[in-house]
Design an enzyme around this catalytic site. Structure first.
Site, PDB file in Angstrom:
ATOM      1  N   SER A  84       0.824  -1.208   0.000  1.00 21.95           N
ATOM      2  CA  SER A  84       0.000   0.000   0.000  1.00 21.95           C
ATOM      3  C   SER A  84       0.855   1.253   0.000  1.00 21.95           C
ATOM      4  CB  SER A  84      -0.941   0.002   1.205  1.00 21.95           C
ATOM      5  OG  SER A  84      -0.208   0.019   2.419  1.00 21.95           O
ATOM      6  N   GLU A 105      -7.130  -5.100 -23.467  1.00 19.75           N
ATOM      7  CA  GLU A 105      -6.565  -5.814 -22.321  1.00 19.75           C
ATOM      8  C   GLU A 105      -6.029  -4.838 -21.280  1.00 19.75           C
ATOM      9  OE1 GLU A 105      -4.056  -9.173 -22.870  1.00 19.75           O
ATOM     10  OE2 GLU A 105      -4.851  -9.644 -24.851  1.00 19.75           O
ATOM     11  N   HIS A 109      -6.984  -3.323 -16.323  1.00 20.38           N
ATOM     12  CA  HIS A 109      -6.263  -2.964 -15.101  1.00 20.38           C
ATOM     13  C   HIS A 109      -6.889  -1.678 -14.579  1.00 20.38           C
ATOM     14  CE1 HIS A 109      -2.880  -5.863 -15.524  1.00 20.38           C
ATOM     15  NE2 HIS A 109      -3.260  -5.814 -16.793  1.00 20.38           N
ATOM     16  N   SER A 119     -10.148   8.938 -29.516  1.00 18.44           N
ATOM     17  CA  SER A 119     -11.530   8.650 -29.898  1.00 18.44           C
ATOM     18  C   SER A 119     -11.640   8.438 -31.398  1.00 18.44           C
ATOM     19  CB  SER A 119     -12.450   9.804 -29.483  1.00 18.44           C
ATOM     20  OG  SER A 119     -13.741   9.642 -30.035  1.00 18.44           O
ATOM     21  N   ASN A 213      -0.128   4.272 -10.340  1.00 22.52           N
ATOM     22  CA  ASN A 213       0.779   4.284  -9.197  1.00 22.52           C
ATOM     23  C   ASN A 213       1.714   3.081  -9.235  1.00 22.52           C
ATOM     24  OD1 ASN A 213      -0.270   2.022  -7.491  1.00 22.52           O
ATOM     25  ND2 ASN A 213      -2.111   3.305  -7.334  1.00 22.52           N
ATOM     26  N   ARG A 224       1.545  -8.836 -17.245  1.00 22.18           N
ATOM     27  CA  ARG A 224       1.670  -8.695 -18.694  1.00 22.18           C
ATOM     28  C   ARG A 224       3.091  -8.924 -19.195  1.00 22.18           C
ATOM     29  NH1 ARG A 224      -3.521  -9.428 -20.108  1.00 22.18           N
ATOM     30  NH2 ARG A 224      -4.894  -8.019 -18.935  1.00 22.18           N
TER      31      ARG A 224
END
Length: 274
Positions: A84, A105, A109, A119, A213, A224
């Site tokens: 943390s 994919e 996350h 876009s 982060n 990955r």
């Protein structure tokens, strides 16, 4: 990058580190003074200073720090799995040269990540680029089949966008498409592109702005960058690791890259799932 007639073919992702944190040193000093302690990190990397600060706040361990500085401190954090603390280190990156398959994919996350993606409704894909998988690019016969398919889809998009723009100039057609009677050219183009994009392949290149982060990034690299990951996203994980380890060796320097038969690298660490 290769230009092949009407389309540009890409095989390598790019990572641009466009934003990092700063340390408000005066406020940090004021906090320490207010609590009767004096402390300075030996790191000059803001994310490393802030993650160390966050960890030390948990135990107010500023007065008598262990020897070894920031590198030793953060290594201990990884050893004990106090993940943390790593959530306080944040980076901003622009990723390009990615296929839509990859970003489908990537955006899975969620915790610790933020995304802003190109876009296809607003951006004209008539000048689109396409990402070719290595296993296809390295075989002339497979490459020919892939390239023909991409060219066909690209040409269909261009033709559909042109025809739809013409169609939506007719007030009746515009009304049927639920456009206002006074819809301007920009609105009509958006409507044309959002319909025409339906023929574009997953190989269409995209760009995405990512904020994440350190803890979330470590999870991404381990998931990955594994042997079971799809090769394109494994390439991206390796490129991101190169950038992050250079910027913050104390947070990402524990990773190792092991060569794989397909020319990519497996990412490993003695401190997984921090």
């Amino acid at each position: 990058m290769a230009n092949t007639d009407s389309v540009t073919v890409l095989t390598e992702p790019q990572v641009y580190l466009v934003g990092k944190q700063i340390v408000a040193t005066l406020e940090l000093s004021r906090f320490l003074t207010d609590h009767g302690v004096s402390w300075n990190s030996d790191s000059e990397t803001p994310a490393e200073v802030l993650t160390e600060t966050a960890g030390r706040v948990c135990y107010m361990s500023f007065a008598k720090p262990r020897p070894g500085g920031n590198a030793t401190y953060l290594n201990h954090i990884k050893e004990v799995g106090h993940g943390s603390v790593l959530e306080h280190g944040v980076w901003n990156m622009v990723l390009t040269g990615l296929s839509r398959s990859l970003t489908h994919e990537l955006v899975r996350h969620r915790a610790g990540f933020g995304y802003s993606q190109l876009s296809q409704r607003y951006v004209d894909e008539s000048i689109a680029e396409y990402v070719e998988p290595d296993i296809i690019a390295n075989d002339p016969e497979l490459h020919a089949v892939w390239l023909e398919s991409v060219k066909h889809s690209h040409a269909a998009y261009v033709k559909l966008a042109e025809m739809l723009n013409q169609k939506l100039a007719d007030p009746a057609a515009a009304a049927a498409a639920m456009l206002p009677p006074d819809a301007d050219r920009t609105t009509r183009r958006k409507s044309a592109r959002q319909a025409a994009r339906s023929v574009l392949p997953n190989a269409t290149e995209t760009k995405i702005f990512v904020t994440a982060n350190a803890r979330a990034l470590r999870h991404f690299l381990e998931q990955r960058g594994s042997t079971g990951a799809e090769p394109e996203i494994r390439k991206l994980a390796n490129r991101m690791l190169d950038v992050l380890a250079k910027d913050s060796p104390n947070l990402f320097g524990d990773y190792r890259k092991n060569p794989l038969p397909d020319g990519t690298f497996e990412i490993t660490t003695p401190y997984p799932k921090v």
